[in-house]
Motif scaffolding. Structure first.
Motif, PDB file in Angstrom:
ATOM      1  N   MET A  69      12.839 -10.348  29.961  1.00 19.85           N
ATOM      2  CA  MET A  69      12.542 -10.059  31.350  1.00 19.85           C
ATOM      3  C   MET A  69      11.616 -11.143  31.905  1.00 19.85           C
ATOM      4  SD  MET A  69      11.020  -6.596  32.952  1.00 19.85           S
ATOM      5  CE  MET A  69       9.381  -6.857  33.531  1.00 19.85           C
ATOM      6  N   THR A  70      11.935 -11.630  33.073  1.00 18.56           N
ATOM      7  CA  THR A  70      11.133 -12.660  33.720  1.00 18.56           C
ATOM      8  C   THR A  70       9.885 -12.036  34.330  1.00 18.56           C
ATOM      9  OG1 THR A  70      13.142 -13.871  34.256  1.00 18.56           O
ATOM     10  CG2 THR A  70      11.164 -14.464  35.476  1.00 18.56           C
ATOM     11  N   LEU A  71       8.762 -12.678  34.119  1.00 20.70           N
ATOM     12  CA  LEU A  71       7.518 -12.212  34.717  1.00 20.70           C
ATOM     13  C   LEU A  71       7.522 -12.485  36.211  1.00 20.70           C
ATOM     14  CD1 LEU A  71       4.946 -13.515  32.095  1.00 20.70           C
ATOM     15  CD2 LEU A  71       5.634 -11.150  32.465  1.00 20.70           C
ATOM     16  N   PRO A  72       6.922 -11.600  37.006  1.00 16.38           N
ATOM     17  CA  PRO A  72       6.853 -11.865  38.445  1.00 16.38           C
ATOM     18  C   PRO A  72       5.924 -13.041  38.731  1.00 16.38           C
ATOM     19  CG  PRO A  72       5.588  -9.907  37.888  1.00 16.38           C
ATOM     20  CD  PRO A  72       6.293 -10.352  36.630  1.00 16.38           C
ATOM     21  N   ARG A  73       6.141 -13.671  39.870  1.00 16.50           N
ATOM     22  CA  ARG A  73       5.310 -14.816  40.263  1.00 16.50           C
ATOM     23  C   ARG A  73       3.994 -14.397  40.885  1.00 16.50           C
ATOM     24  NH1 ARG A  73       9.323 -19.400  42.772  1.00 16.50           N
ATOM     25  NH2 ARG A  73      10.200 -19.918  40.777  1.00 16.50           N
ATOM     26  N   ASP A  74       3.939 -13.206  41.409  1.00 12.12           N
ATOM     27  CA  ASP A  74       2.728 -12.811  42.118  1.00 12.12           C
ATOM     28  C   ASP A  74       1.840 -11.933  41.238  1.00 12.12           C
ATOM     29  OD1 ASP A  74       4.263 -10.511  42.102  1.00 12.12           O
ATOM     30  OD2 ASP A  74       3.966 -10.058  44.213  1.00 12.12           O
ATOM     31  N   TYR A  75       0.610 -11.816  41.665  1.00  6.42           N
ATOM     32  CA  TYR A  75      -0.383 -11.002  40.977  1.00  6.42           C
ATOM     33  C   TYR A  75      -0.659  -9.790  41.858  1.00  6.42           C
ATOM     34  CZ  TYR A  75      -1.017 -14.883  37.783  1.00  6.42           C
ATOM     35  OH  TYR A  75      -0.813 -15.848  36.838  1.00  6.42           O
ATOM     36  N   THR A  76       0.268  -8.851  41.832  1.00  2.47           N
ATOM     37  CA  THR A  76       0.160  -7.662  42.657  1.00  2.47           C
ATOM     38  C   THR A  76      -1.179  -6.985  42.407  1.00  2.47           C
ATOM     39  OG1 THR A  76       2.549  -7.409  42.497  1.00  2.47           O
ATOM     40  CG2 THR A  76       1.308  -5.498  43.266  1.00  2.47           C
ATOM     41  N   GLY A  77      -1.847  -6.657  43.490  1.00  5.32           N
ATOM     42  CA  GLY A  77      -3.124  -5.973  43.380  1.00  5.32           C
ATOM     43  C   GLY A  77      -4.312  -6.909  43.245  1.00  5.32           C
ATOM     44  N   GLN A  78      -4.059  -8.184  43.051  1.00  8.71           N
ATOM     45  CA  GLN A  78      -5.140  -9.168  42.954  1.00  8.71           C
ATOM     46  C   GLN A  78      -5.241  -9.885  44.300  1.00  8.71           C
ATOM     47  OE1 GLN A  78      -7.138  -9.789  40.190  1.00  8.71           O
ATOM     48  NE2 GLN A  78      -6.134  -7.961  39.402  1.00  8.71           N
ATOM     49  N   SER A  79      -6.392  -9.836  44.892  1.00  4.29           N
ATOM     50  CA  SER A  79      -6.536 -10.473  46.202  1.00  4.29           C
ATOM     51  C   SER A  79      -7.480 -11.664  46.176  1.00  4.29           C
ATOM     52  CB  SER A  79      -7.032  -9.444  47.227  1.00  4.29           C
ATOM     53  OG  SER A  79      -8.286  -8.929  46.823  1.00  4.29           O
ATOM     54  N   CYS A  80      -7.883 -12.113  44.996  1.00  2.00           N
ATOM     55  CA  CYS A  80      -8.816 -13.234  44.944  1.00  2.00           C
ATOM     56  C   CYS A  80      -8.075 -14.560  45.137  1.00  2.00           C
ATOM     57  CB  CYS A  80      -9.612 -13.232  43.641  1.00  2.00           C
ATOM     58  SG  CYS A  80      -8.742 -13.875  42.211  1.00  2.00           S
ATOM     59  N   SER A  81      -8.803 -15.559  45.506  1.00  2.00           N
ATOM     60  CA  SER A  81      -8.234 -16.876  45.764  1.00  2.00           C
ATOM     61  C   SER A  81      -7.649 -17.506  44.511  1.00  2.00           C
ATOM     62  CB  SER A  81      -9.288 -17.805  46.370  1.00  2.00           C
ATOM     63  OG  SER A  81      -9.704 -17.305  47.612  1.00  2.00           O
ATOM     64  N   LEU A  82      -8.241 -17.266  43.351  1.00  2.00           N
ATOM     65  CA  LEU A  82      -7.697 -17.818  42.117  1.00  2.00           C
ATOM     66  C   LEU A  82      -6.313 -17.234  41.838  1.00  2.00           C
ATOM     67  CD1 LEU A  82      -7.936 -19.615  39.647  1.00  2.00           C
ATOM     68  CD2 LEU A  82      -9.125 -17.735  38.489  1.00  2.00           C
ATOM     69  N   ALA A  83      -6.150 -15.935  42.031  1.00  2.00           N
ATOM     70  CA  ALA A  83      -4.835 -15.316  41.812  1.00  2.00           C
ATOM     71  C   ALA A  83      -3.803 -15.926  42.766  1.00  2.00           C
ATOM     72  CB  ALA A  83      -4.919 -13.801  41.998  1.00  2.00           C
ATOM     73  N   ARG A  84      -4.161 -16.106  44.004  1.00  2.00           N
ATOM     74  CA  ARG A  84      -3.234 -16.703  44.981  1.00  2.00           C
ATOM     75  C   ARG A  84      -2.903 -18.143  44.582  1.00  2.00           C
ATOM     76  NH1 ARG A  84       1.022 -17.235  47.432  1.00  2.00           N
ATOM     77  NH2 ARG A  84       0.986 -18.230  49.447  1.00  2.00           N
ATOM     78  N   SER A  85      -3.894 -18.896  44.135  1.00  2.00           N
ATOM     79  CA  SER A  85      -3.655 -20.273  43.695  1.00  2.00           C
ATOM     80  C   SER A  85      -2.703 -20.308  42.504  1.00  2.00           C
ATOM     81  CB  SER A  85      -4.970 -20.952  43.318  1.00  2.00           C
ATOM     82  OG  SER A  85      -5.830 -21.007  44.420  1.00  2.00           O
ATOM     83  N   LEU A  86      -2.898 -19.386  41.563  1.00  2.00           N
ATOM     84  CA  LEU A  86      -2.026 -19.347  40.391  1.00  2.00           C
ATOM     85  C   LEU A  86      -0.594 -18.972  40.762  1.00  2.00           C
ATOM     86  CD1 LEU A  86      -4.406 -17.804  37.730  1.00  2.00           C
ATOM     87  CD2 LEU A  86      -3.534 -20.156  37.834  1.00  2.00           C
ATOM     88  N   GLU A  87      -0.411 -18.223  41.837  1.00  2.00           N
ATOM     89  CA  GLU A  87       0.942 -17.922  42.292  1.00  2.00           C
ATOM     90  C   GLU A  87       1.683 -19.194  42.696  1.00  2.00           C
ATOM     91  OE1 GLU A  87       0.384 -15.021  45.377  1.00  2.00           O
ATOM     92  OE2 GLU A  87      -0.009 -13.413  43.949  1.00  2.00           O
ATOM     93  N   ILE A  88       0.951 -20.209  43.097  1.00  2.00           N
ATOM     94  CA  ILE A  88       1.558 -21.465  43.534  1.00  2.00           C
ATOM     95  C   ILE A  88       1.645 -22.468  42.381  1.00  2.00           C
ATOM     96  CG2 ILE A  88       1.438 -23.361  45.205  1.00  2.00           C
ATOM     97  CD1 ILE A  88       1.653 -20.412  46.369  1.00  2.00           C
ATOM     98  N   VAL A  89       0.562 -22.667  41.644  1.00  2.00           N
ATOM     99  CA  VAL A  89       0.532 -23.735  40.637  1.00  2.00           C
ATOM    100  C   VAL A  89       0.408 -23.239  39.205  1.00  2.00           C
ATOM    101  CG1 VAL A  89      -0.384 -25.443  42.265  1.00  2.00           C
ATOM    102  CG2 VAL A  89      -1.971 -24.108  40.855  1.00  2.00           C
ATOM    103  N   GLY A  90       0.471 -21.937  38.992  1.00  2.00           N
ATOM    104  CA  GLY A  90       0.210 -21.401  37.667  1.00  2.00           C
ATOM    105  C   GLY A  90       1.405 -21.265  36.747  1.00  2.00           C
ATOM    106  N   GLU A  91       2.602 -21.505  37.242  1.00  2.00           N
ATOM    107  CA  GLU A  91       3.762 -21.381  36.359  1.00  2.00           C
ATOM    108  C   GLU A  91       3.882 -22.598  35.450  1.00  2.00           C
ATOM    109  OE1 GLU A  91       7.316 -18.901  37.782  1.00  2.00           O
ATOM    110  OE2 GLU A  91       6.886 -20.304  39.418  1.00  2.00           O
ATOM    111  N   ARG A  92       4.515 -22.363  34.303  1.00  2.00           N
ATOM    112  CA  ARG A  92       4.723 -23.449  33.354  1.00  2.00           C
ATOM    113  C   ARG A  92       5.424 -24.614  34.052  1.00  2.00           C
ATOM    114  NH1 ARG A  92       7.471 -23.357  27.370  1.00  2.00           N
ATOM    115  NH2 ARG A  92       6.775 -25.455  26.895  1.00  2.00           N
TER     116      ARG A  92
END
Length: 172
Positions: free
Chosen positions: A1-24
């Motif tokens: 199963m593929t992991l989702p790209r977003d961090y549902t429930g996380q509203s911090c800036s680091l979580a949002r940044s990882l949604e953009i640049v955090g994937e392998r």
């Protein structure tokens, strides 16, 4: 199963940044864009990333405004936008951390101030003139940990074995 790209429930800036640049592969694509890689085939050859994954990551980075597709003759190439260039301190910090804890034989690449050829410290300042060095004024050169010639012989690795400024295209 593929992991989702977003961090549902996380509203911090680091979580949002990882949604953009955090994937392998994503930060390695950004790193290579700083080094002057601009063409799809160059990214694919240098990173040995599956083409479908590369397409997905480049699409995300473009949609998020980190990279832009710009005309270059009959083709389009990728360039870092100002938003992408603003990632340099993070890329540099992670590189320094990896050099300190994981580099065998020293860093693969070193960063110097193009104006006076002095090393740039981990804080981004020139060790000679003590100025904060802007990204276009950073010279990237082979470091002691790069390894012998021929270890990686794709065209991008060969081009990166010569000193050049960040953001300067490896090929015309």
């Amino acid at each position: 199963m593929t992991l989702p790209r977003d961090y549902t429930g996380q509203s911090c800036s680091l979580a949002r940044s990882l949604e953009i640049v955090g994937e392998r592969w994503t930060l390695l694509i950004v790193r290579d864009a700083f080094y002057g890689v601009r063409r799809f085939g160059e990214f694919a050859a240098h990173l040995s990333v599956p083409r479908a994954v590369l397409t997905d990551r480049l699409t995300t980075l473009t949609e998020e405004g980190v990279l832009a597709r710009v005309p270059a003759g009959r083709r389009e190439v990728y360039e870092l936008t100002p938003k992408g260039v603003a990632l340099w301190p993070a890329v540099r910090a992670l590189t320094c951390w990896g050099d300190e804890y994981y580099a065998r034989g020293g860093p693969r690449r070193v960063y110097r101030h193009a104006a006076d050829d002095a090393p740039i410290g981990a804080d981004g300042r020139c060790t000679r003139c003590d100025t904060t060095v802007e990204v276009p004024d950073i010279l990237v050169a082979p470091g002691p940990g790069l390894g012998p010639a021929g270890e990686d012989d794709d065209p991008v690795t060969v081009a990166l074995s010569r000193p050049h400024r960040l953001l300067q295209p490896l090929r015309g």
